[in-house]
Write a protein that holds these residues in place. Sequence first.
Motif, short mmCIF file in Angstrom:
data_model
loop_
_atom_site.label_atom_id
_atom_site.label_comp_id
_atom_site.label_asym_id
_atom_site.label_seq_id
_atom_site.Cartn_x
_atom_site.Cartn_y
_atom_site.Cartn_z
N GLU A 22 -7.14 6.01 0.82
CA GLU A 22 -7.24 5.63 -0.59
C GLU A 22 -5.85 5.60 -1.21
O GLU A 22 -5.08 6.54 -1.08
CB GLU A 22 -8.07 6.66 -1.37
N GLY A 23 -5.52 4.51 -1.87
CA GLY A 23 -4.26 4.42 -2.60
C GLY A 23 -3.06 4.11 -1.74
O GLY A 23 -1.93 4.04 -2.22
N GLU A 24 -3.28 3.89 -0.46
CA GLU A 24 -2.17 3.66 0.46
C GLU A 24 -1.71 2.20 0.40
O GLU A 24 -2.50 1.29 0.15
CB GLU A 24 -2.61 4.00 1.89
N ARG B 120 -10.94 10.47 -3.34
CA ARG B 120 -9.64 11.06 -3.65
C ARG B 120 -8.56 10.48 -2.77
O ARG B 120 -8.85 10.05 -1.64
CB ARG B 120 -9.71 12.58 -3.42
N PRO B 121 -7.31 10.52 -3.27
CA PRO B 121 -6.21 10.07 -2.43
C PRO B 121 -6.24 10.87 -1.13
O PRO B 121 -6.49 12.06 -1.16
CB PRO B 121 -4.97 10.41 -3.26
N GLY B 122 -6.01 10.23 -0.02
CA GLY B 122 -6.03 10.93 1.26
C GLY B 122 -7.31 10.68 2.03
O GLY B 122 -7.32 10.74 3.25
N ASP B 123 -8.43 10.41 1.31
CA ASP B 123 -9.67 10.04 2.01
C ASP B 123 -9.46 8.67 2.65
O ASP B 123 -8.68 7.86 2.16
CB ASP B 123 -10.84 9.90 1.01
N GLY C 298 -4.25 3.20 -8.83
CA GLY C 298 -4.82 3.83 -7.63
C GLY C 298 -5.40 2.86 -6.63
O GLY C 298 -6.33 3.19 -5.91
N LEU C 299 -4.88 1.63 -6.60
CA LEU C 299 -5.40 0.64 -5.67
C LEU C 299 -4.83 0.85 -4.27
O LEU C 299 -3.73 1.36 -4.10
CB LEU C 299 -5.00 -0.77 -6.12
N THR C 300 -5.58 0.40 -3.31
CA THR C 300 -5.13 0.38 -1.92
C THR C 300 -4.66 -1.04 -1.63
O THR C 300 -5.29 -2.00 -2.08
CB THR C 300 -6.30 0.76 -1.00
N VAL C 301 -3.54 -1.17 -0.92
CA VAL C 301 -3.01 -2.50 -0.61
C VAL C 301 -2.80 -2.61 0.90
O VAL C 301 -2.17 -1.75 1.51
CB VAL C 301 -1.68 -2.77 -1.35
N VAL C 302 -3.33 -3.67 1.49
CA VAL C 302 -3.00 -4.02 2.88
C VAL C 302 -2.33 -5.39 2.81
O VAL C 302 -2.92 -6.36 2.35
CB VAL C 302 -4.24 -4.07 3.79
N MET C 303 -1.06 -5.42 3.22
CA MET C 303 -0.25 -6.62 3.04
C MET C 303 0.36 -7.09 4.36
O MET C 303 1.09 -6.34 5.01
CB MET C 303 0.87 -6.32 2.03
#
Length: 243
Positions: free
Chosen positions: A48-50, A16-19, A208-213
């Motif tokens: 998640e989703g951040e 879930r978002p927030g995990d 709902g993807l997570t992105v690290v940029m």
Amino acid sequence: MNGPHSGLRKTVSSSRPGDAILRLEDIALHFDEGRTKAVNGIDVEVREGEFVALVGPSGCGKSSLLNIIGTLDSATGGRIYFRGQPYSTISDASLFRRQHFGFIFQSFHLIPTLSALENVIVPTIGCAGSAKALKERAQGLLSALGLQDRMGHEPGKLSGGERQRVAIARSLINDPDIILADEPTGSLDSINAAEVLDLLDGIRKENGLTVVMVTHAPEVSARADRVVHMRDGKLDTNPAEHT
Ligand SMILES: Nc1ncnc2c1ncn2[C@@H]1O[C@H](COP(=O)(O)OP(=O)(O)OP(=O)(O)O)[C@@H](O)[C@H]1O
Ligand SMILES: [Mg+2]
């Protein structure tokens, strides 16, 4: 999920978002028997989703950290977890990488002799699934990114913005959970940079993807949910002091 980029995902995660999707504890990457400390004790969580922007001066260890997260490099110290699973227990790093990560680089890293469509399909080599289904998925991704008329073009016949959109499609082909992007707008003019960023952000939100940029551009980090500052291989908790 009814936007232009919805339906790109094959599966839905039970998280879930927030995990926390990623947890890094005291991560280090030392070279030359410890004389070079590219990464030197990083503790950070990504949810998640951040959308996390990683910023800091040249040489501070941003790409090194991204490579450790993406299993392109192994940390020389510390622990790292993906949805609670320690990286130390991953038996097939290449499979793990293909299942969970999509990569986007500043200089695109496309294969010059392959068409846009073939470039998008490259990360599926060795994966299960029919060639026809994979080709259709690649075509769908390229169309969603506005490249329906460019699929047969080799990278040399595409603009910078178009090349990066091919690279975005390639990063999505295996339905990743996390996009790792190392200065994805760094080679683009401001109009193309804004377009690539809009596309990535739209895809992220709708799927709902997570992105690290990693980025040097303030207009990119301004769009992130959170900005993580690095300096000399460590987190910089007081970046204002150094500007
Ligand atoms: N394979 C290696 N061997 C030795 N030193 C390395 C190696 N890879 C990176 N380094 C060093 O580690 C440090 C961090 O490099 P890194 O590429 O992670 O920086 P960066 O923050 O991404 O910089 P930039 O913004 O210029 O891309 C640098 O001092 C670099 O010279
Ligand atoms: Mg770098």
